[in-house]
Write an enzyme that holds these catalytic residues in place. Sequence first.
Site, PDB file in Angstrom:
ATOM      1  N   THR A   1      30.553  35.648  36.028  1.00  0.00           N
ATOM      2  CA  THR A   1      29.384  35.450  36.890  1.00  0.00           C
ATOM      3  C   THR A   1      29.706  35.818  38.336  1.00  0.00           C
ATOM      4  O   THR A   1      28.797  36.070  39.116  1.00  0.00           O
ATOM      5  CB  THR A   1      28.931  33.979  36.831  1.00  0.00           C
TER       6      THR A   1
ATOM      7  N   GLY B   1      49.486  37.476  33.061  1.00  0.00           N
ATOM      8  CA  GLY B   1      48.703  37.973  31.924  1.00  0.00           C
ATOM      9  C   GLY B   1      48.130  36.858  31.069  1.00  0.00           C
ATOM     10  O   GLY B   1      47.617  37.113  29.983  1.00  0.00           O
TER      11      GLY B   1
ATOM     12  N   GLY C   1      45.653  34.775  31.997  1.00  0.00           N
ATOM     13  CA  GLY C   1      44.293  34.389  32.405  1.00  0.00           C
ATOM     14  C   GLY C   1      44.276  33.219  33.366  1.00  0.00           C
ATOM     15  O   GLY C   1      43.264  32.549  33.529  1.00  0.00           O
TER      16      GLY C   1
ATOM     17  N   SER D   1      45.349  33.497  36.671  1.00  0.00           N
ATOM     18  CA  SER D   1      45.337  34.019  38.047  1.00  0.00           C
ATOM     19  C   SER D   1      46.705  34.078  38.702  1.00  0.00           C
ATOM     20  O   SER D   1      46.870  33.689  39.864  1.00  0.00           O
ATOM     21  CB  SER D   1      44.401  33.197  38.939  1.00  0.00           C
TER      22      SER D   1
ATOM     23  N   GLU E   1      43.378  43.246  45.421  1.00  0.00           N
ATOM     24  CA  GLU E   1      43.229  43.377  43.968  1.00  0.00           C
ATOM     25  C   GLU E   1      42.391  44.624  43.616  1.00  0.00           C
ATOM     26  O   GLU E   1      42.749  45.404  42.743  1.00  0.00           O
ATOM     27  CB  GLU E   1      42.524  42.106  43.455  1.00  0.00           C
TER      28      GLU E   1
ATOM     29  N   ASP F   1      39.030  33.972  41.492  1.00  0.00           N
ATOM     30  CA  ASP F   1      40.425  33.530  41.457  1.00  0.00           C
ATOM     31  C   ASP F   1      40.944  33.161  42.848  1.00  0.00           C
ATOM     32  O   ASP F   1      41.587  32.125  43.038  1.00  0.00           O
ATOM     33  CB  ASP F   1      41.309  34.625  40.859  1.00  0.00           C
TER      34      ASP F   1
HETATM   35  C1  GLA Z   1      39.098  37.487  36.202  1.00  0.00           C
HETATM   36  C2  GLA Z   1      38.650  38.045  37.540  1.00  0.00           C
HETATM   37  C3  GLA Z   1      37.599  37.141  38.191  1.00  0.00           C
HETATM   38  C4  GLA Z   1      36.476  36.803  37.220  1.00  0.00           C
HETATM   39  C5  GLA Z   1      37.031  36.350  35.875  1.00  0.00           C
HETATM   40  C6  GLA Z   1      35.947  36.155  34.852  1.00  0.00           C
HETATM   41  O1  GLA Z   1      39.795  36.286  36.373  1.00  0.00           O
HETATM   42  O2  GLA Z   1      39.743  38.180  38.408  1.00  0.00           O
HETATM   43  O3  GLA Z   1      37.111  37.756  39.364  1.00  0.00           O
HETATM   44  O4  GLA Z   1      35.602  37.889  37.084  1.00  0.00           O
HETATM   45  O5  GLA Z   1      37.982  37.267  35.352  1.00  0.00           O
HETATM   46  O6  GLA Z   1      35.157  35.079  35.182  1.00  0.00           O
END
Ligand code: GLA
Length: 386
Positions: free
Chosen positions: A39, A126, A128, A130, A164, A176
């Site tokens: 989102t 990797g 998820g 951050s 990024e 993130d």
């Molecule tokens: C990754 C991206 C974020 C966001 C999420 C999904 O973590 O870095 O910016 O888009 O995926 O919610």
Amino acid sequence: MSQSINAAEVAAAFTEAFGSTPDGVWAAPGRVNLIGEHTDYNEGFVLPFAIDRAAAVAIKLRTDNVARLRSSYGEAPTVTIDLDTLSHETMQGWTAYPLGVVWVMRQMGIAIGGFDLFLHSTVPSGAGLSSSAAIECAVATAFNELEAAGLSLNELVLVGQRAENEVVGAPTGILDQSASLLSTDGHAVFLDCRTQESKLVPLDLAAAGLLILVVDTKVTHAHATGGYSARRASCELGAEVLGVSALRDVAAADLPEASGLLDEETFRRVRHIVTENQRVLDTIAVLDDAGPVAIGELLTASHVSMRDDFEISCPELDLAVNTALAHGALGARMTGGGFGGSAIALIPVAEEATVRDAVVHAFAEASFTAPDIFAVSPAPGARKIS
Ligand code: GLA
């Protein structure tokens, strides 16, 4: 070094690498996103919180224009670079994250000269969670202070995002970096990604007899390639056809009409974003009303939407979610960008061992790599730790 960051250990590793004492040590956490996935770049709502795993950088300014960078990642050698030669070609591997931030800040006119930097991170990469934003936010926070640049937290968020997007090459949003910079102990961050307005939402899991387990499936992903940017492109296409500047502006009531205007796949992508934005708002209302014990169904509905409409889950994530739900979780979902990474499960404290055992067992049965499972609770955001 252990999972929690120890500032003295990071400073000592700096001294061992460079033979001097750092000017300071700064840390920034990884995050889980409670709800609100994909989102952010649709200018919608997210609800992440920082976790007790972080990236820490020890830095000492130099009097020349040379940067020397070293990390605790494996046997990576010290990277030495003349800052005047910074370019996309010279910022490679893990150094793209710290150097990307330096490059962006220098582009903004902040006169960062030479420095020595040692990085240590306990955020698995990797997964998820951050790990990249944690590095960017630690480095941005450090140079903001070392150079007295006076950037606000929201400006630092955008510095990390630019690094990024423009250096690492991943077309990500602000979720993130916002989680890493804006979080406070015991709270989630409710963020409006259009205005960058945020509100801290109390999230006292322990008081409710609950905890959140992270299941790192060990399926790694990279958002600089593949599915992430394809999803972003679908969302942009959907917004264009529907005549809005971002999918944030599409309401649930608009969906029947949208279904006639969009191809079947784009419609499902759009439906995920529209319903997910509403689920974030509903989660805020339910938290306020009944507390975290009542948000489970929203979490699970979010997972179903990501699995079926947005199609960013994978068999390992679905197995983690389904197994947790079958063994006492109140709700569960994949978290982060998807295509691998981690799932979260909201569970009563008393069910922790049962859920852990069931997930480990289910992964073994399916011949999947053994997952890493650990509990998280809302932790503080980026800060100087020494
Ligand atoms: C990754 C991206 C974020 C966001 C999420 C999904 O973590 O870095 O910016 O888009 O995926 O919610």
